[in-house]
Design a protein around this motif. Structure first.
Motif, short mmCIF file in Angstrom:
data_model
loop_
_atom_site.label_atom_id
_atom_site.label_comp_id
_atom_site.label_asym_id
_atom_site.label_seq_id
_atom_site.Cartn_x
_atom_site.Cartn_y
_atom_site.Cartn_z
N ALA A 79 5.34 6.56 -13.14
CA ALA A 79 6.31 5.52 -12.80
C ALA A 79 6.64 5.60 -11.32
CB ALA A 79 7.58 5.71 -13.62
N THR A 80 6.57 4.46 -10.66
CA THR A 80 6.92 4.41 -9.25
C THR A 80 7.97 3.33 -9.06
OG1 THR A 80 5.20 2.81 -8.77
CG2 THR A 80 4.60 5.12 -8.59
N ASP B 284 -2.34 -2.17 -1.98
CA ASP B 284 -2.52 -0.75 -2.28
C ASP B 284 -3.49 -0.54 -3.43
OD1 ASP B 284 0.70 -0.53 -3.99
OD2 ASP B 284 -1.11 -1.71 -4.36
N GLY B 285 -4.17 -1.60 -3.74
CA GLY B 285 -5.21 -1.43 -4.74
C GLY B 285 -4.73 -1.54 -6.17
N THR B 286 -3.42 -1.53 -6.35
CA THR B 286 -2.94 -1.64 -7.72
C THR B 286 -2.34 -3.02 -7.98
OG1 THR B 286 -0.78 -0.80 -7.13
CG2 THR B 286 -2.41 0.81 -7.87
N GLY B 287 -2.43 -3.88 -6.97
CA GLY B 287 -1.95 -5.25 -7.17
C GLY B 287 -0.47 -5.34 -7.44
N GLY B 288 0.29 -4.42 -6.89
CA GLY B 288 1.74 -4.49 -7.07
C GLY B 288 2.20 -4.00 -8.43
N LYS B 289 1.41 -3.21 -9.09
CA LYS B 289 1.78 -2.72 -10.42
C LYS B 289 2.37 -1.33 -10.29
CE LYS B 289 -1.61 -5.66 -12.65
NZ LYS B 289 -1.37 -6.73 -11.69
N TRP C 106 -2.98 -0.20 -14.99
CA TRP C 106 -1.90 -0.43 -14.04
C TRP C 106 -1.07 -1.59 -14.56
CZ3 TRP C 106 -6.77 0.99 -12.43
CH2 TRP C 106 -6.84 2.12 -11.60
N ILE C 107 0.22 -1.38 -14.59
CA ILE C 107 1.09 -2.36 -15.24
C ILE C 107 2.14 -2.87 -14.27
CG2 ILE C 107 2.83 -2.63 -17.06
CD1 ILE C 107 1.39 -0.39 -18.52
N GLU D 280 5.33 -6.71 -18.27
CA GLU D 280 5.14 -6.05 -19.55
C GLU D 280 6.42 -5.49 -20.16
OE1 GLU D 280 2.38 -6.12 -21.06
OE2 GLU D 280 0.91 -6.57 -19.52
N PHE D 281 7.39 -5.16 -19.32
CA PHE D 281 8.58 -4.49 -19.83
C PHE D 281 9.77 -5.43 -19.85
CE2 PHE D 281 5.96 -1.08 -19.82
CZ PHE D 281 5.88 -0.27 -18.70
#
Lengths: 318, 406
Positions: free
Chosen positions: B176-177, B188-193, B217-218, B223-224
């Motif tokens: 969790a970040t 950053d490669g995670t598309g803002g997830k 990556w969520i 999702e939440f």
């Protein structure tokens, strides 16, 4: 009781090839039984009801009243299937006395199943005895194809004990409940398992099934709890006997689904000495029609019902 | 103790027992004047599930007055312990066929717990289950307000996320970040997830290379239902079997799932999310506490020899359900390091496997020092036998991630 063997030959189980069966009544010099079953899967249902083991030997008795198939285990459990003449499309009995022979119940059921190809509802002609005292089966009704089967028979073992069911007192001690509920209750009693006590109470009228093991389970059928529960109840004395769970289980484990769907009742009676009798009704109706007959009475058609009876010996009281 | 339940409460009770039976083997009943609690602890002592049913949950709830020295809710409860599979045998009768279910324990020393089922058909089934009155029942109470981070998710969404993982997966890591750290425009490669779900495969096992490793990556916003996380990235690794048992329970009760967490090594808490006021209006509550791995997956420390290339990623059996693009070079430290670990060539893998194994051993050493529980080779940290009150009274300081030992 001596059984007449009209064909004059011996009936043994042989490993060599069988002689070919006759295709019609020609050459059949032995009067016996020729009958036609038009609802084979109903017959299979009735016979499967008493098939609690994969391999069981059965004794078949033929008479002018119908066919009785008897199965038993360990001298403690016996089951009979009564197939009266009304269940057959044709029933032509010509033997003297009552021929009895033994055969494998599993083999008979599996063999009859071969004739129940979906969509191909063919009546089956059953004939006894064949040239080698075998049971002959063949599909009739189709001019284009015919399925033949032969089942070896044998001289049945002398019956070690013959049940002679007597009522416990002046009036029978009995209750009738839906077959589905009886089956479910016996299934539930698997949890305590081993030995099950059946206790009849005259007042207040109730029956209690009780099992004790690593845990206890008691199932009470009370006459006044619900008007639909006990269809009939008769008991004038307090009675209590124990039965081995596995034998009790055999009496309901193979009840056909038609019995459960048609909401039929099963009758439970305890006779003299604690002999338990459980009776079921299995319909062997013509395909597309239903015959309705229950223990409460009222038949819509001449009954096309097979009667199944189980007898269970009680456990010895220490 | 005598109690009676029917209808919806009975169905909920059945679901509770089914859930607990998937976690542990013994069920502890504790009856207080105002509630009934059911607990179970799993065999590896890494999961503790607790059900709390208030008086109102039941049609009838009676405790003899003389069972208590005083009527205060915190007094010693009437308790007994039974096998969960025995209770499951009682509940084999479908709830639709049950008019009402009564349970009774005549006295604290009674040897059998009695369940009476009044069936719709009129039958009465009485089950008597042997019980033992355990004197040293372990319970665990965590204050959910003591957790700095949380997320809430619908059961069907969690089911969907978990379906991306191998069904035999035993442990899952959640990284969790802070959502605010992802500024638009920074790739950053995670598309803002902000959240990552990873399969955790034991590196010391022989089949490490042949197992399916999965990363998701969520985006918490997608999702939440809720997501709160402030500060440095945090990871928690816990058992999937117990998570799925809780998931099935929440699905059946039609409630959402809350997950409270802190950091690696600290337990996570799962609870149902009732409406907006956190269960104050519900007459039942279920909590699941899961121990997490002591070793954090984030600060592994080792820098790979080569930067990742797309060729490497193609070789590894890896499925990414979101952001499938290969990880470019300017990623955040934590995510990059983890991606390196799973995308390694054999040579650098061995070096890291050695590193991880070392940390595993150190991880286990911690458990031995802190508690008297026997180590289980590849299990996450075990819950301490007597949980101290720190988690209830003191807020946890989360200045930075602890440096791993060694």
């Amino acid at each position: 009781a001596g059984e007449q063997n009209p064909a004059g030959g011996e009936a043994w189980v042989r490993a060599t090839g069988m002689s070919s069966s006759t295709t019609s009544g020609q050459g059949d010099d032995a009067p016996g039984l020729v009958c036609v079953v038009d609802c084979v899967h109903g017959m299979v249902d009735a016979l499967s009801c008493v098939r609690w083991n994969k391999h069981q030997g059965a004794v078949v008795e033929l008479s002018e009243h119908g066919i009785v198939v008897t199965v038993e285990e360990s001298g403690c459990l016996q089951a009979k299937v009564y197939l009266k003449t009304e269940l057959f499309a044709e029933y032509d009995y010509g033997a003297e006395g009552r021929p009895r022979f033994g055969l494998s119940l599993g083999l008979l059921v599996d063999c009859l199943n071969m004739f129940t190809v979906p969509g191909f509802a063919s009546p089956v002609e059953i004939r006894y005895p064949g040239p080698d005292m075998q049971l002959l089966l063949r599909s009739v009704g189709s001019p284009d194809a015919c399925i033949h089967a032969e089942i070896r028979t044998r001289i049945p073992d002398t019956v070690a004990w013959d049940y002679h069911f007597e009522h416990a007192g002046n009036t029978p001690v009995t209750f009738t409940v839906k077959s589905a509920i009886l089956k479910e209750s016996i299934d539930d009693l698997e949890w305590p398992g081993s030995s099950i006590q059946i206790h009849f109470h005259p007042d207040p009228p109730s029956v209690i099934f009780k099992g004790e093991g690593h845990g206890d389970l008691e199932i009470e059928f009370s006459y006044y709890a619900n008007t639909d529960l006990l269809i009939a109840f008769q008991c004038d004395q307090e009675l209590s006997y124990r039965y081995k769970y596995k034998f009790l289980r055999a009496t309901t484990s193979n009840v056909p689904s038609s019995v459960l769907k048609e909401n039929r009742g099963s009758k439970v009676t305890i006779g003299r000495g604690g002999m338990l009798k459980i009776q079921h009704l299995v319909s062997v109706a013509r395909l597309g029609t239903q015959s309705y007959h229950n223990f409460a009475g009222g038949a819509q058609q001449p009954s096309r019902i097979a009667f199944i009876e189980f007898f269970v010996k009680p456990e010895e009281e220490d | 103790m005598e109690l009676s339940m029917s209808g919806g409460a009975l169905r909920t009770f059945s679901r509770c027992v089914t859930c607990l039976a998937r976690i542990g083997s013994d069920l502890v009943f504790q009856a207080y004047p105002d509630k009934l609690e059911l607990h179970t602890l799993n065999s590896s002592r890494s999961a503790f599930a607790s059900v709390s049913l208030t008086r109102d949950f039941f049609d009838h709830f009676h405790l003899p007055a003389d069972a208590y020295a005083d009527a205060a809710p915190s007094s010693t409860p009437l308790q007994c312990s039974v096998l969960l599979k025995s209770v499951l045998a009682v509940l084999r009768t479908p709830t639709s066929a049950i008019d009402r279910l009564n349970a009774s324990l005549p006295n604290p020393q009674a040897s059998k717990l009695e369940f009476v089922i009044h069936c719709v058909s009129g039958r009465k089934k009485t089950h008597r289950i042997s019980c033992s009155a355990e004197s040293d029942v372990q319970t665990l109470a965590l204050d959910r307000n003591g957790f700095p981070s949380r997320l809430a998710i619908r059961p069907r969404d969690l089911t969907r996320l978990l379906s991306n993982f191998q069904s035999s997966l035993q442990e899952l890591t959640v990284i969790a970040t802070e959502p605010a750290a992802r500024l638009p425009g920074v790739d950053d490669g995670t598309g803002g997830k902000a959240v990552e779900l990873l399969s955790y495969i034991d590196p010391t096992k022989d089949d490490y290379d042949s197992r399916l490793h999965t990363q998701l990556w969520i985006d918490p916003a997608e999702e939440f239902l809720e997501y709160e996380h402030a500060g440095d990235p945090v990871d928690v690794t816990f058992g999937v079997k117990e998570l799925k048992a809780f998931l099935t329970f929440c699905e059946g009760c039609e409630v959402d799932i809350l997950l409270f967490y802190q950091k690696a090594g600290e337990p996570v808490l799962l609870a149902p999310r009732f409406g907006f006021d956190d269960g104050s209006s519900s007459n039942f509550d279920v909590t699941l506490v899961l121990a997490t791995m002591l070793v954090s997956q984030l600060n592994d420390g080792s820098v790979p020899q080569q930067p990742p290339t797309s060729a490497h990623h193609a070789e590894e059996p890896r499925a990414a359900a979101a952001a499938p693009s290969p990880v470019p070079e300017n990623v955040s430290n934590h995510t990059r390091i983890w991606s390196e670990l799973s995308g390694l060539t054999p040579k650098s893998f061995e070096a890291n496997a050695e590193n991880r194994a070392q940390k595993e051993r150190n991880g286990r050493a911690n458990v031995l020092n802190d508690t008297s529980v026997l180590p289980n080779t590849n299990a996450p940290c075990k819950l301490p036998v007597t949980y101290n009150a720190n988690y209830i009274e003191q807020p946890v300081q989360m200045d930075h991630l602890e440096e791993p030992p060694g």
